[in-house]
Scaffold this motif. Sequence first.
Motif, mmCIF file in Angstrom:
data_model
loop_
_atom_site.group_PDB
_atom_site.id
_atom_site.type_symbol
_atom_site.label_atom_id
_atom_site.label_comp_id
_atom_site.label_asym_id
_atom_site.label_seq_id
_atom_site.Cartn_x
_atom_site.Cartn_y
_atom_site.Cartn_z
ATOM 1 N N GLY A 260 -3.866 -0.983 2.766
ATOM 2 C CA GLY A 260 -2.524 -1.117 2.203
ATOM 3 C C GLY A 260 -1.545 -1.762 3.169
ATOM 4 O O GLY A 260 -1.895 -2.646 3.950
ATOM 5 N N CYS A 261 -0.303 -1.297 3.117
ATOM 6 C CA CYS A 261 0.728 -1.905 3.960
ATOM 7 C C CYS A 261 0.525 -1.546 5.428
ATOM 8 O O CYS A 261 1.046 -2.232 6.312
ATOM 9 C CB CYS A 261 2.106 -1.497 3.478
ATOM 10 S SG CYS A 261 2.460 -2.190 1.858
ATOM 11 N N CYS B 126 1.914 -6.994 -0.414
ATOM 12 C CA CYS B 126 1.455 -5.627 -0.714
ATOM 13 C C CYS B 126 -0.032 -5.612 -1.100
ATOM 14 O O CYS B 126 -0.802 -6.460 -0.662
ATOM 15 C CB CYS B 126 2.352 -4.975 -1.752
ATOM 16 S SG CYS B 126 3.962 -4.540 -1.056
ATOM 17 N N CYS B 127 -0.401 -4.639 -1.952
ATOM 18 C CA CYS B 127 -1.834 -4.367 -2.109
ATOM 19 C C CYS B 127 -2.605 -5.434 -2.872
ATOM 20 O O CYS B 127 -3.768 -5.688 -2.581
ATOM 21 C CB CYS B 127 -2.032 -3.008 -2.757
ATOM 22 S SG CYS B 127 -1.887 -1.686 -1.535
ATOM 23 N N CYS C 160 -4.686 0.065 -1.070
ATOM 24 C CA CYS C 160 -4.610 1.533 -0.942
ATOM 25 C C CYS C 160 -5.717 2.242 -1.711
ATOM 26 O O CYS C 160 -6.188 3.284 -1.264
ATOM 27 C CB CYS C 160 -3.237 2.026 -1.382
ATOM 28 S SG CYS C 160 -2.003 1.611 -0.154
ATOM 29 N N LYS D 76 5.886 6.021 2.085
ATOM 30 C CA LYS D 76 7.065 6.239 1.245
ATOM 31 C C LYS D 76 6.741 6.611 -0.198
ATOM 32 O O LYS D 76 7.492 7.335 -0.821
ATOM 33 C CB LYS D 76 7.983 5.021 1.247
ATOM 34 C CG LYS D 76 7.415 3.795 0.567
ATOM 35 C CD LYS D 76 8.528 2.782 0.271
ATOM 36 C CE LYS D 76 7.942 1.492 -0.251
ATOM 37 N NZ LYS D 76 7.963 0.417 0.726
ATOM 38 N N THR D 77 5.642 6.179 -0.767
ATOM 39 C CA THR D 77 5.491 6.335 -2.221
ATOM 40 C C THR D 77 4.813 7.656 -2.597
ATOM 41 O O THR D 77 4.188 8.329 -1.779
ATOM 42 C CB THR D 77 4.624 5.209 -2.817
ATOM 43 O OG1 THR D 77 3.326 5.333 -2.288
ATOM 44 C CG2 THR D 77 5.187 3.841 -2.515
ATOM 45 N N GLY E 238 -1.066 3.885 3.977
ATOM 46 C CA GLY E 238 0.326 4.046 3.572
ATOM 47 C C GLY E 238 1.186 2.843 3.861
ATOM 48 O O GLY E 238 0.703 1.765 4.228
ATOM 49 N N CYS E 239 2.473 3.082 3.748
ATOM 50 C CA CYS E 239 3.452 2.035 3.512
ATOM 51 C C CYS E 239 4.263 1.710 4.768
ATOM 52 O O CYS E 239 3.949 2.164 5.861
ATOM 53 C CB CYS E 239 4.416 2.534 2.449
ATOM 54 S SG CYS E 239 3.689 3.708 1.280
ATOM 55 N N LYS F 223 2.252 7.701 -4.342
ATOM 56 C CA LYS F 223 0.812 7.426 -4.158
ATOM 57 C C LYS F 223 0.352 7.846 -2.763
ATOM 58 O O LYS F 223 -0.772 8.302 -2.572
ATOM 59 C CB LYS F 223 0.528 5.929 -4.370
ATOM 60 C CG LYS F 223 0.693 5.488 -5.791
ATOM 61 C CD LYS F 223 0.387 4.011 -5.932
ATOM 62 C CE LYS F 223 1.474 3.151 -5.345
ATOM 63 N NZ LYS F 223 1.140 1.713 -5.350
ATOM 64 N N CYS G 63 5.066 -0.691 -6.604
ATOM 65 C CA CYS G 63 5.668 -1.083 -5.319
ATOM 66 C C CYS G 63 6.462 -2.387 -5.369
ATOM 67 O O CYS G 63 6.772 -2.971 -4.329
ATOM 68 C CB CYS G 63 4.636 -1.130 -4.199
ATOM 69 S SG CYS G 63 3.787 0.430 -3.978
ATOM 70 N N SER H 216 5.564 -4.472 1.672
ATOM 71 C CA SER H 216 6.384 -3.289 1.486
ATOM 72 C C SER H 216 7.882 -3.553 1.627
ATOM 73 O O SER H 216 8.438 -4.322 0.850
ATOM 74 C CB SER H 216 5.907 -2.211 2.459
ATOM 75 O OG SER H 216 6.362 -0.959 2.063
ATOM 76 N N HIS I 239 -0.572 -4.756 -7.402
ATOM 77 C CA HIS I 239 -1.770 -4.010 -7.015
ATOM 78 C C HIS I 239 -3.084 -4.422 -7.624
ATOM 79 O O HIS I 239 -4.130 -4.296 -7.002
ATOM 80 C CB HIS I 239 -1.544 -2.521 -7.264
ATOM 81 C CG HIS I 239 -0.707 -1.935 -6.186
ATOM 82 N ND1 HIS I 239 0.640 -2.124 -6.120
ATOM 83 C CD2 HIS I 239 -1.041 -1.221 -5.089
ATOM 84 C CE1 HIS I 239 1.115 -1.559 -5.045
ATOM 85 N NE2 HIS I 239 0.118 -0.995 -4.386
HETATM 86 O O1 BF8 Z 1 -0.491 1.065 -2.773
HETATM 87 S S1 BF8 Z 1 1.016 1.023 1.063
HETATM 88 S S2 BF8 Z 1 4.191 0.387 -0.236
HETATM 89 S S3 BF8 Z 1 1.854 -1.550 -1.621
HETATM 90 S S4 BF8 Z 1 2.024 2.544 -1.896
HETATM 91 FE FE1 BF8 Z 1 2.952 0.410 -1.981
HETATM 92 FE FE2 BF8 Z 1 2.705 1.958 0.058
HETATM 93 FE FE3 BF8 Z 1 2.375 -0.570 0.282
HETATM 94 FE FE4 BF8 Z 1 0.039 -0.555 -2.141
HETATM 95 NI NI1 BF8 Z 1 0.064 1.753 -1.065
#
Ligand code: BF8
Length: 631
Positions: free
Chosen positions: A472-473, A291-292, A523, A557-558, A442-443, A560, A330, A309, A258
């Motif tokens: 993000g994803c 990812c990020c 993200c 999913k996370t 989001g993911c 976050k 992640c 992801s 990240h």
């Molecule tokens: O902060 S989108 S799987 S990489 S939580 Fe993680 Fe989700 Fe991807 Fe980045 Ni965001």
Amino acid sequence: MDTRSVDLAVQEMLEVAFQNKIETAWDRLNSQQPQCGFGELGLCCRNCTQGPCRIDPFGDGPRKGVCGADADTLVARNLARSIVAGTASHSGHSKHLAHVLKKWADGKAPDYPVKDERKLLAVAQRHGIEVEGKEIKTIARLVAEVALEDFSERETPIAFANRTVTKSRAELWNKFGINPIGIDSIIAEMMHRTTLGVDADANNLLLGSIAAGIADYAGCHMGTDLSDILFGTPTPVFSEMNMGVLDPKQVNVALHGHNPVLSDLLVQVSREMREEAKMAGATGINLVGICCTGSEVLMRHGVPSCTHSVSQELPILTGILDAMVVDYQCVYPSITTLAGCYSTKVITTMSMAKIPGAIHIEIHEEDAWEKGKEILRLAIAAFKERAGRSFHVPQCKEKVIAGFSTEAIVAALAKLNQEEPLQPLIDNIVNGNIQGICLFAGCNNVKVRQDENYIIMAKELAKRNVLLLATGCGAGSLGRLGFMNGEATKAYAGEGMKAVLSAIGEANGLEGPLPPVLHLGSCVDNSRAVDIAVAIAEKLGVDTDMLPVVASAPEYKTEKAFSIGTYAVALGFPTHLGMVPPVVGSKQVVKTLTKDIRGITGGYLIVETNPLEAAKKLFLAIQERRADLGL
Ligand code: BF8
């Protein structure tokens, strides 16, 4: 039909995994079946050792835990802890950046100079710091200090949240007692409140969670601001996405995690190491993102994104990934097991994020450049090791235009109206060429077919002239599947939006329209979407809960993602979740989040697992807001 992913590269590599008997996240999901139904409903509590307690959702078994907590308390407490964990992650990332900026100002981090002085001044002024006659280092130190002050407890609410939203929004948060005075402080408070025997009132817990979500927003905004100051504010950049960006002739290094503190520096170091790579027989060093952190270096340097992801393990299976360098968040710990089957080196770099089986090279700002060289030397050695070995690289990649910071979007619009850059956007929202804006955040989640929800929703909303933003994803999904170039606008956008994006594209000298999905970054950069909304709201003289702006996390999913969704609601946006969150065990929590909260913040959750239906519901929410604005 492959039920695991829409992405053809992922499908191809999953077949490679199957042929080679290599276990991936999808296999592990299967071996977890059946998953715990109590957990899925949020009805399991492990907060004290009298438990674990479970509440029977059907009423035949226990209705209360040993302490007497009921389903509403359990569900609200569990959700609160998830949101707080997300807030701790985003704000931990931004705290790290604040320390780097301060170290540079103190002469202790020479490799991290301020790249965007203009942004530094803008952030300083926003926080009431007098800049006249001061040196850049002094201003940088003051900005870092203001940021760090936001973590403990201020006399006033968190500055990075309150100074970046409308005045009326900050007042509303004050009125309902949900405006926290410190990021770490609200995290600690919510951990306290969710222990045995403290807060048992579900609605009170949810209000505390919203406060934690507002702290998350502050952390995200700080992350974006400080990254832009240290590494540059993104401007539109052309690049590519998907596993076809891996090149057998080069030293391939994936940057995963990240924080740009590591990845941005490696982009710079790699230029110096190119000759060493050539001496090893490679044509160069090919950095790719996952990812990020991949989004961070895509946005600022055009580094192509490889995958995102749930498919993060698969680039290793190509046999030509020489190193996967990770910071935090992640990153699946399984990557070292997979790397063990190939010559790939997995390198962890942060003291707080180690993985068994990885090589640990710790990055400190004081000697980051030398450590960066050490890391890339390992990748070069791995490149030599794989000479003559077979490999399998899916030939899938899509062209993308990324780099849409708020500043870049405003600059692009300024080509249409220099004095009032936002006016063309507002005019087109008013005349209906653009019906509204949807932020995809989001993911991916291994429980749903990777990317499918994004694709179906993006097509449906673009067709209905909804401008799409992504981070993000989610941005990864839409980029890998071809939604981030001018061709996608021609293919998917409705006539009104096509005309607007073409006019902006032409005015900016692009050879075609802007993409229908604008990549805002990682993200934490969801804050850029908020900035755009706040700017529009201020121009119209309304609050953000009046705007035809919605958010969606179709495959989240996370933890976050929970905290981002929470702040989207706190800002007043209808917010879609494409996966059912673990709250269904409490009717009260469900009702509060999907209905009652609207009476407080104006925002609310829409839970809909069918992407077509979800798009329709979001479009309806946009229409409602347009009607309220008299449009
Ligand atoms: O902060 S989108 S799987 S990489 S939580 Fe993680 Fe989700 Fe991807 Fe980045 Ni965001």
